[in-house]
Scaffold this motif. Structure first.
Motif, PDB file in Angstrom:
ATOM      1  N   ALA A 189       0.826  -1.214   0.000  1.00 16.26           N
ATOM      2  CA  ALA A 189       0.000   0.000   0.000  1.00 16.26           C
ATOM      3  C   ALA A 189       0.858   1.262   0.000  1.00 16.26           C
ATOM      4  O   ALA A 189       0.418   2.317  -0.487  1.00 16.26           O
ATOM      5  N   PHE A 190       2.079   1.180   0.528  1.00 18.05           N
ATOM      6  CA  PHE A 190       2.967   2.340   0.532  1.00 18.05           C
ATOM      7  C   PHE A 190       3.212   2.807  -0.903  1.00 18.05           C
ATOM      8  O   PHE A 190       3.098   3.999  -1.229  1.00 18.05           O
ATOM      9  N   LEU A 191       3.536   1.865  -1.786  1.00 20.80           N
ATOM     10  CA  LEU A 191       3.802   2.232  -3.172  1.00 20.80           C
ATOM     11  C   LEU A 191       2.524   2.702  -3.866  1.00 20.80           C
ATOM     12  O   LEU A 191       2.555   3.659  -4.656  1.00 20.80           O
ATOM     13  N   ALA A 192       1.399   2.053  -3.589  1.00 23.26           N
ATOM     14  CA  ALA A 192       0.128   2.488  -4.180  1.00 23.26           C
ATOM     15  C   ALA A 192      -0.190   3.920  -3.769  1.00 23.26           C
ATOM     16  O   ALA A 192      -0.649   4.731  -4.580  1.00 23.26           O
ATOM     17  N   MET A 193       0.055   4.241  -2.504  1.00 21.57           N
ATOM     18  CA  MET A 193      -0.175   5.606  -2.024  1.00 21.57           C
ATOM     19  C   MET A 193       0.758   6.585  -2.719  1.00 21.57           C
ATOM     20  O   MET A 193       0.354   7.689  -3.108  1.00 21.57           O
ATOM     21  N   ASP A 194       2.016   6.189  -2.914  1.00 20.79           N
ATOM     22  CA  ASP A 194       2.974   7.091  -3.541  1.00 20.79           C
ATOM     23  C   ASP A 194       2.607   7.343  -5.002  1.00 20.79           C
ATOM     24  O   ASP A 194       2.764   8.466  -5.498  1.00 20.79           O
ATOM     25  N   LEU A 195       2.113   6.340  -5.683  1.00 19.34           N
ATOM     26  CA  LEU A 195       1.644   6.539  -7.055  1.00 19.34           C
ATOM     27  C   LEU A 195       0.474   7.519  -7.085  1.00 19.34           C
ATOM     28  O   LEU A 195       0.384   8.378  -7.968  1.00 19.34           O
ATOM     29  N   GLU A 196      -0.402   7.414  -6.107  1.00 17.44           N
ATOM     30  CA  GLU A 196      -1.515   8.363  -6.011  1.00 17.44           C
ATOM     31  C   GLU A 196      -0.998   9.770  -5.777  1.00 17.44           C
ATOM     32  O   GLU A 196      -1.464  10.732  -6.406  1.00 17.44           O
ATOM     33  N   ARG A 197      -0.016   9.915  -4.931  1.00 18.30           N
ATOM     34  CA  ARG A 197       0.560  11.233  -4.651  1.00 18.30           C
ATOM     35  C   ARG A 197       1.176  11.847  -5.905  1.00 18.30           C
ATOM     36  O   ARG A 197       1.145  13.072  -6.107  1.00 18.30           O
ATOM     37  N   LEU A 198       1.674  11.003  -6.796  1.00 23.11           N
ATOM     38  CA  LEU A 198       2.268  11.466  -8.046  1.00 23.11           C
ATOM     39  C   LEU A 198       1.223  11.745  -9.116  1.00 23.11           C
ATOM     40  O   LEU A 198       1.565  12.104 -10.246  1.00 23.11           O
TER      41      LEU A 198
END
Length: 489
Positions: free
Chosen positions: A235-244
Motif C-alpha cells: 500500500a505504501f507504493l500504491a499511495m505514492d503513485l496516487e501522490r504522483l
C-alpha cells in the motif's frame, strides 16, 4: 554501460548530492555512496558511529533480497589521521530516466510495469520471513501504537504546517476504525499475512530496467517498522503513485497484488493502510521542514489530504435498507452492495434458513402467522445482527435488507453499530401505493411471500423512523442508487 553513457541518462552531471531526513547520497560516476546522518529523530538514533556502521551492513543484506546486484557493500571513511570516522553503503548508480517516479511524471505507459511490480512483491512476500516475533507487529494494538507514535511526533506541527482540524479528524477516524477491528487484524496474523517486508516502498526508489524492476532502500534501522502486514507494505507504493497523480496505477497495483497473492482483504483495510502510509510521509515531511526544507510544509499537507481521503473512504458502515413490501428495498440493497463492495444480508432468506426451508419455497401465511410470527421474526432479526457483527468486525461494510418496521429491532442494530465502531446509515425506501401494488401483482418467483393484503397490514404497524433517510424508489434503480449514495457520502 560506460560512465559517460550513464551520466547522460541520469542527471547530466558526473557527480551530484541528494539529501533526505536521515542521510545523504553522493552520486559519483557509476557509483552511489550513502552516508547516514548523525541524528536522533526519536524513531531512530544514528548519533553513534558504531550504530551507523551496523545499520549500513544491515541495509546491504536486507536490500539484496530485492536488488541483489545493486548493493555492492560497505566502505569505511577515514580521516586525515587514518582513523575510521564513518561508513558508506556502496551501490551501483541507477539511471534517473528509468526511475518509476520519473516515468509516472512523464506519463509513460506503465500498466505492464505495475503488473510486474505486483508479481515481484507478491513473490517477495510469499518467501519473506515470518514468525511469532514478526507477527506480533501486525496485531491491532501494535498498529495502533505506531499510529499514535506518529500522531505524537506530528502534533507539534499542528498550525504552523498542518491544519489542526484535518489532523484531529485523521486521529479520530483512525481510532474509530481500529477500535472495532481487532478480529480483522487477528485473522491477518493467523493467516500468515504479517511478514518481514520492505517497509519503505517509494516510486523514487524503484528503477524499471530491462532485466526487471530494481527495488531499493528498504527500511533497515528498525525491524519492528519493517515487520508489517504484506498489504500494508505494498500500500505504501500504491499511495505514492496516487501522490504522483497516478491514482489508477495505485489501484491497479493493489488489484494485481491481490490476484498474485490471493489476499481477500476488505477494501476498508486497503484504505486504512493507504492512509497509514500517507501519514508516515506526513511525519517525514514535517521533520524535513524542521530541518530547513520549506517546501516540505506543502508536501506534508498534501499527504495529510491523502490520508484523510482514504480514512473517509474506508469507513465501515452498517446500512439498514427498510421499507414496506415492493418498495424497492431489495433492489436498492443489492445495488448498494455491488457499488460499495459490501455484503448484503436479506431477512427473507435468513428467515427461511432458520425454518429449514429453501429460499425459493413459498411459506405464505396470514399476517404474523407461520414463519412470520413475532417470535420467528425476532429470531430472524437477531440472526441478521449476529451475522452482521462478525462481518463488521472483519472490516466489511454490511447492508441489511429487511422491513425494519419495529423500533426495537432498529435499536438492536444501532447498538451493533456502536459496539463495532461502524457508521449506522438507515435508509427507508418509499414508493406510492399504486406503484407498490402493481409490483406486488406482477411478481413471479423470488423469495418474498408478501401479498397486497400483508402489505396493508404491515403499513398499519410501522413504528416512526425519524432518523432514516427516505429514498424515493418509484423511478429507475439508478435513480434510487444515486439518492442513497448522496446520503451515504
Amino acid at each position: 554501460m560506460t560512465v559517460s553513457a550513464l551520466t547522460s541518462r541520469t542527471t547530466g552531471h558526473w557527480a551530484a548530492v541528494r539529501e533526505t531526513h536521515i542521510g545523504s547520497v553522493f552520486l559519483v560516476g557509476d557509483r552511489a555512496y550513502k552516508l547516514k546522518k548523525p541524528v536522533d529523530l526519536g524513531f531512530l538514533d544514528f548519533t553513534r558511529r558504531e550504530t551507523r556502521e551496523r545499520v549500513c551492513h544491515k541495509e546491504v543484506t536486507l536490500n539484496r533480497r530485492l536488488a541483489p546486484d545493486a548493493y555492492l557493500g560497505v566502505a569505511d571513511v577515514t580521516g586525515p589521521d587514518g582513523q575510521v570516522c564513518d561508513h558508506l553503503v556502496v551501490m551501483r548508480r541507477m539511471p534517473d530516466d528509468r526511475r518509476l517516479a520519473t516515468l509516472v511524471r512523464e506519463g509513460a505507459p506503465l500498466a505492464g510495469t505495475v503488473r510486474d511490480l505486483a508479481r515481484v512483491l507478491a513473490r517477495f512476500h510469499d518467501r519473506a520471513q515470518r514468525g511469532p516475533e514478526v507477527s506480533a507487529q501486525g496485531t491491532r494494538d501494535a498498529i495502533r501504537a505506531r499510529w499514535r507514535a506518529s500522531f505524537a511526533q506530528v502534533r507539534p506541527f499542528h498550525g504552523p504546517v498542518l491544519d489542526a482540524d484535518i489532523a484531529a479528524e485523521i486521529e479520530q477516524r483512525t481510532e474509530e476504525f481500529l477500535a472495532g477491528r481487532e478480529a480483522l487484524f487477528e485473522h491477518r496474523v493467523n493467516t500468515g499475512r504479517v511478514v518481514d517486508g520492505h517497509g519503505d516502498l517509494l516510486a523514487d526508489d524503484i528503477f524499471c530496467l530491462d532485466e526487471g524492476p530494481q527495488i531499493l532502500d528498504c527500511l533497515e534501522f528498525d525491524d519492528h517498522l519493517r515487520w508489517v502486514d504484506a498489504l500494508d507494505d505494498v500500500a505504501f507504493l500504491a499511495m505514492d503513485l496516487e501522490r504522483l497523480g497516478a491514482r489508477e496505477l495505485g489501484r491497479s497495483l493493489l488489484d494485481h497484488y491481490a490476484e498474485f497473492s490471493g489476499d481477500p482483504a476488505p477494501s476498508a483495510l486497503r484504505h486504512h493502510f493507504l492512509a497509514y502510509r500517507a501519514f508516515v510521509r506526513v511525519k517525514v515531511a514535517c521533520l524535513r521542514h524542521q530541518q530547513g526544507d520549506d517546501a516540505s510544509a506543502q508536501l506534508a499537507r498534501d499527504y495529510a489530504d491523502i490520508a484523510l481521503r482514504h480514512l473517509r473512504q474506508g469507513v465501515v458502515r452498517l446500512i439498514l435498507v427498510g421499507g414496506l413490501p415492493a418498495s424497492g428495498k431489495s433492489t436498492l440493497a443489492g445495488a448498494l452492495a455491488d457499488h460499495l463492495g459490501a455484503t448484503v444480508l436479506r431477512s427473507d432468506r435468513v428467515r427461511k434458513e432458520l425454518a429449514g426451508l429453501p429460499a425459493e419455497q413459498s411459506a405464505a401465511a396470514e399476517y404474523e402467522r407461520g414463519i412470520y410470527s413475532p417470535e420467528h421474526t425476532k429470531r430472524t432479526y437477531d440472526e441478521l445482527v449476529r451475522r452482521a457483527e462478525r462481518l463488521l468486525a472483519m472490516g466489511e461494510t454490511v447492508v441489511l435488507d429487511a422491513s425494519w418496521n419495529s423500533a426495537e429491532h432498529r435499536a438492536v442494530a444501532a447498538a451493533l453499530g456502536t459496539r463495532t465502531h461502524s457508521r449506522l446509515k438507515p435508509l427507508r425506501c418509499w414508493a406510492p401505493e399504486a406503484t407498490t401494488s402493481t409490483r406486488l401483482a406482477s411478481r413471479k418467483g423470488g423469495i418474498s411471500d408478501a401479498t397486497p393484503r400483508i402489505a396493508r397490514h404491515m403499513a398499519t404497524h410501522v413504528h416512526p423512523w425519524p432518523d432514516a433517510h427516505v429514498v424515493f424508489t418509484a423511478g429507475t434503480e439508478r435513480d434510487s442508487l444515486t439518492q442513497a449514495l448522496a446520503y451515504l457520502d
